[in-house]
Design an enzyme around this catalytic site. Structure first.
Site: not given
Ligand code: AMP
Length: 171
Positions: A59, A96
């Site tokens: 994205r 996770e």
């Molecule tokens: P993180 O590594 O946990 O910060 O996850 C980030 C990535 O996961 C981002 O690139 C987002 O595209 C996706 N992501 C995580 N949680 C969500 C959510 N609730 N809604 C949309 N995209 C999410």
């Protein structure tokens, strides 16, 4: 900026039960919304000497090039494994459940360049901190990290101490 929240679709239980997914495609298809998004993401970095904008697959690829164009900077894709054709640096990071890998072309950044990292959502911060490591491995200076959405309750910022982090919308 908060009026943009009305353009973001909230999808419960996607991609799995218990996750509330923030779908930005409904914001992207709105002409004024898209313009506001790109203008605002780059706004705080105008005149800051950003050399490169990094977008994270997938994205981040939607708007990082537009932000780069606005800042008269170059665009760099950070990709999932085995997609980039030339020599790469790779970083492995915790999810996770299990681990994931991201790659960047070794010659994407010239040491000392100012790099802005952008992505749609800052959740736990695992992805963003891995990408910051990749940029620094190549000698780049992380000038900032910009997100459309920050999920404040997941405290992703705590995994990115010392960095300039901006998000347009907070949940
Ligand atoms: P993180 O590594 O946990 O910060 O996850 C980030 C990535 O996961 C981002 O690139 C987002 O595209 C996706 N992501 C995580 N949680 C969500 C959510 N609730 N809604 C949309 N995209 C999410």
């Amino acid at each position: 900026m908060n009026h943009l929240k009305t353009l973001i679709r909230e999808v419960p239980d996607f991609p799995k039960p218990g996750i509330l997914f923030y779908d930005i495609t409904t914001l992207l298809k709105d002409a004024d919304g898209l313009r506001a998004l790109i203008d605002e993401l780059g706004a705080s970095y105008v005149g800051k000497g950003i050399d490169k904008v990094v977008g994270i697959e997938a994205r981040g690829f939607i708007f990082a090039p537009a932000v780069a164009y606005a800042l008269k900077a170059g665009f760099i894709p950070v990709r999932k494994p085995k997609k980039l054709p030339a020599p790469v640096e790779r970083v492995e990071y915790q999810l996770e459940y299990g681990t994931d890998v991201l790659e960047i072309h070794r010659d994407a950044i010239t040491p000392g360049e100012n790099v802005l990292i952008v992505d749609d959502v800052l959740a736990t911060g695992g992805t963003a901190s891995a990408v910051a490591k990749l940029v620094e491995k190549l000698g780049g200076k992380v000038a900032g990290l910009g997100f459309v959405i920050e999920l404040d309750f997941l405290k992703g910022r705590d995994r990115l101490p010392g960095y300039d982090i901006r998000a347009m919308l907070h949940y």
